[in-house]
Design an enzyme around this catalytic site. Sequence first.
Site: not given
Lengths: 692, 692
Positions: B382-383, B462, B487
């Site tokens: 994850h970045h 994203h 979300e």
Amino acid sequence: MITRLLKAIAMLAMLLAAALPLRAQGIDVSSPDGRITVTVSDEGGHATYTVSYDGEVVMPAARLGLLFADHHGFEDDLEIGAATEIELVDEVWEQPWGERRLVRDHYNALEVAFISTSGPRRNMHVRFRVFDTGVGFRYFIPEQDALQGDLRITDELTQFNIGPDAKAWWTPSRQFNRYEYIYRTGTAAVVDDAHTPVTFRQPSGLHIAIHEAALVDYSGMSLLALRPGSFEAALRPGSDGIKVHTTAPFTSPWRTIQIAPDAPGLINSDIILNLNEPNKLGDVSWVEPGKYVGIWWAMHIRDRTWGNDGIHGANNEDTRRYIDFAAENGFAGVLVEGWNTGWDGDWFNNGELFSFTEAYPDFDLEALAAYAQSKGVRIIGHHETSGNVANYEAQMDAAFDLYERVGVTQVKTGYVADAGDIVRYDADGVKQYEWHDSQFMVGHHLRAVLAAAERGISINAHEPVKDTGLRRTYPNWMTREGARGMEFNAWGSPPNPPSHVSTLAFTRMLAGPMDFTPGIFDLRPNEKPPLREDMQRGDPSNRPQTTLMKQLALYVVLYSPLQMAADLPENYLARPDAFQFIKDVAADWEESIALQGEVGEYVAIARQKRGSEEWFLGAVTDETPRDLDIPLTFLTPGVTYTAQIYRDGPNAHWDTNPYDYVIEEREVTAATVLEAGLASSGGAAVRFVPKN
Amino acid sequence: MITRLLKAIAMLAMLLAAALPLRAQGIDVSSPDGRITVTVSDEGGHATYTVSYDGEVVMPAARLGLLFADHHGFEDDLEIGAATEIELVDEVWEQPWGERRLVRDHYNALEVAFISTSGPRRNMHVRFRVFDTGVGFRYFIPEQDALQGDLRITDELTQFNIGPDAKAWWTPSRQFNRYEYIYRTGTAAVVDDAHTPVTFRQPSGLHIAIHEAALVDYSGMSLLALRPGSFEAALRPGSDGIKVHTTAPFTSPWRTIQIAPDAPGLINSDIILNLNEPNKLGDVSWVEPGKYVGIWWAMHIRDRTWGNDGIHGANNEDTRRYIDFAAENGFAGVLVEGWNTGWDGDWFNNGELFSFTEAYPDFDLEALAAYAQSKGVRIIGHHETSGNVANYEAQMDAAFDLYERVGVTQVKTGYVADAGDIVRYDADGVKQYEWHDSQFMVGHHLRAVLAAAERGISINAHEPVKDTGLRRTYPNWMTREGARGMEFNAWGSPPNPPSHVSTLAFTRMLAGPMDFTPGIFDLRPNEKPPLREDMQRGDPSNRPQTTLMKQLALYVVLYSPLQMAADLPENYLARPDAFQFIKDVAADWEESIALQGEVGEYVAIARQKRGSEEWFLGAVTDETPRDLDIPLTFLTPGVTYTAQIYRDGPNAHWDTNPYDYVIEEREVTAATVLEAGLASSGGAAVRFVPKN
């Protein structure tokens, strides 16, 4: 009421910011009456302002700042610098013409210098003026080492936090039709982008209108939603993508926040004018307000054409007829559109066709101007550019010279072109396109106004940049369009709805005068087949969606120093009783008072004729009939007036019975409560003449 | 069905335009089935295209053109030049992964050269491809004397004439929230600006969706209303105001017009993929579709935090628990967000806080990656950049190196920042802000994808730039967000409405895969008080507005090669019967067929598992319950399948009874008509397993 010229500037305080607990609470400045407070802060390194009303925050902390290409801007890491000052100003100045003669300028001021704490040292000043009716603020960027050379503004970070639940009345700012839209209504949360003035009513009932003042050498600001009900200033980019080209030092236009507990309070505010510079033109006695008629509506209803094709409107015979009509009925001017060559081709897409000095063969400008003068009337000139500003600027001096020579002292200009389609040529000779509210057009309009002023000519601009009160500084910039006017009732798709005028009064009209061109007496649809297919526009069932009495009320409700009686002479002569009001009504005022109203629903305004004891009252409503009780407290106490009342009849209705009306006289005083019964999309117009 | 690889390029004709009566009628090119015809014309000196369907004009003549700063562009005074050509292409290519293995690329092509007839001589080519399911066209500007040096595109004049009365489904393109809006519906006349894909249904029932393909080294296109129902390409400007910096020769992205007689036809089109270049990465067997779980929803419902503050989600213990759960239930990956330092401060406004190589002390990346591998599972990296691309690009190589070293082969990237707030630094070191769909970000995403590809890493972006089919060319760009995902049901204001998924299917999903993160089993509001005030977002009464069965159907309806089971493991274990479908469903497909649906109302899609005879069906509806009759004609004739049916119970309703469901088996064949009863915001999910 203000009855004498008062000038008092009191320097209240010189504050050293270093001595204030700035971080915790910011610096406050309040309106003279103490109800509005602006709090300026640098919390978190951001320049922000917060607006409170009666001690409650009504616009939460909103950002201030500017960004540049190739130069460090003002965004983060800012702190309030060493010195700020607060002044109290209370003065009264006189308008050469206007909605009131004497204007009170009354505010507390605060100037805050924000200093960068990272990057090259630089500072941005924000100047606030807090009036009893709202707030103005502008940026001042001093000359400084870090901002040398060309400054290209890429964004103004100014925000306006209204709240998602406020009701909004707005027009979109990014579509083709310039400012000419039916107003939209909804919560602030659904506003994506909006032209100013844009008006909001918060759930508490507080009214807030956002606009700007003194738009000079900058691009126009619209609002763009950042979050539901929270907006950022969107500056209109030029064709090169840059929003504003400038150099330090410079000041931005004022950003204005009108605040009022009720809708009429928005109208009864002079902050837009007050935030403009005083008259720079010296003696402007040659700027003459007045009413006019014109060869114009005939084209919109397809009786005549602009071009020279057999039913050419601007012919000698018709023009003389209009001049005679104007002289006989007390009109000062006769507008003639379509007098010059260029209208026969596809002028909408090719503004280079227009000559601004060559008349059609059947229009003898010199002879007609002389004929008009012999009758005590003036020809109103016309310059339609169709947005080809390159072509217009090339001919502008010659065009105004011609009008000066023949004695034309008022010119209607036109910029019929889709938004973003104004033509100029860049330094490489490449055609570029600009918006109507771009920095280029802001500059062009002022160039035209100054070129006109040199010749004693006044300007009435259609498809203009929006009004920001520059009539104070350049009083020959008399009026303009800048919203849907009467013409949309001839061919609009759809025509203006019954709520249109009661919305305009609380939105567009806050900016300044509008040449709406009221007074259409023939309220029937113009259903005759067009002579040529290309003359058909819109729906042939269109008509003004008003009663006749509402047409009369427009002369009071919608202020313009040049006020047209837009219909054909024969339609006025067919109803001389109603026409009498248009003949009597003033176009220049001693005082104006919005009495009551709700945005988009109804409004009643009283105005005192300049240099006279006569008053006029106009009231209009939307689709909903209303019985208004209007206390005539604006009249001079102790004086009895004859009220000449033009009102909707008991069966009046805009759609089914627009011509049911009553004209009657009664005696009234300041103690009288006038009962104004307004039909569906109806109106009332009253002239009050002192009895003695 | 297409069952073999076919490649046939037939050059039908080389036409000399000079020999054609161009002025009168333009040049036509039609789809292979003859239903869609594009007519290209230079009438009046304008480059235009007209789209007809079954012989009727469905998109009237619309302009084409480009404008530049400092160079003459392509607008007026154009004529079609000497040579054009038409080809028929019919070939089939294979996707390494995707919604179908074999894709048929079948179109007629036309290239038209427009030559300037005024100003410096210059030419603009427009390349059209007309498929049975729509039209693609792009600009090609050859190298030429008049267009030397830097070309700055100030406007693309491409227009799309839909008509004001079409119904539209769109999101606004100029607001803060990137692409993450509830879809708006209304007539095309009320669309001011829209992101693409934007979908219209004309009064005839014809469906038209506008988008673009192969967005490379250009800025993203949105639509801006020129007139009601008529739109112009609005290219996103960079921080310097220029829309695209380029040099000749260059090609623009393809502008795509999907056309279908019914809504499912939009989904059953591959033109976006077909208009992209073939795979440039060579062997991409390391790009692995699959399902995953993750430490993610826990943060959205405030059980855990991204930061290291006592309830840190990305801790060794929880991560091992998720790895175990993934291994036990057949998931290929475990996403862990909040593993790296930078989440404790105001990361939303300060992306410089993020390190992409330094883990929090309670997260041992190397050990966890090894543990996952020992279980046959992968950690998904994850970045999160919070839009500070400057900070990310400075660390990117080291960040991907780290993941390569520990065996992380899939990375979710994040650009949480308001639209227009992507941070970069210009050559002068001045911070500048860019939009998510600016030319700068288009370039950044490709830089990241290529840097990842070098290390055998795939990307799930994203808050991305929109998908334009580049997964064909760069198959490691697997999926992305780019719309309101699950979300928003945790904290959105408001959450996604019941119509959301049936709208996505016909709008956003036309662009390509979406990491929607389906499969929330705990449908109750998360009303517990937040641990800290700053953790409260949105309305605590939020919950997914679906039945449980609709959550299952999302795995089929919303295609993504990386498909999350987003809920907490304990919520799946509490309902093992329903969870079985998620365990069984595929993430990579042999074939996909949209069977029925209406935009915003309902949709049913069948997909065949890649390399298998199993089929899956998903159907969802909006607020309205529906009984769908679904003929199972996609199944192989003559084969009997066991249908494992997961359907809403008779009393199911998303709001009052989301857990009323039935799981049952029955035998079906291609001749069966399945009756799918969908509750209000309900769904049905079916697995078809051949019996033998």
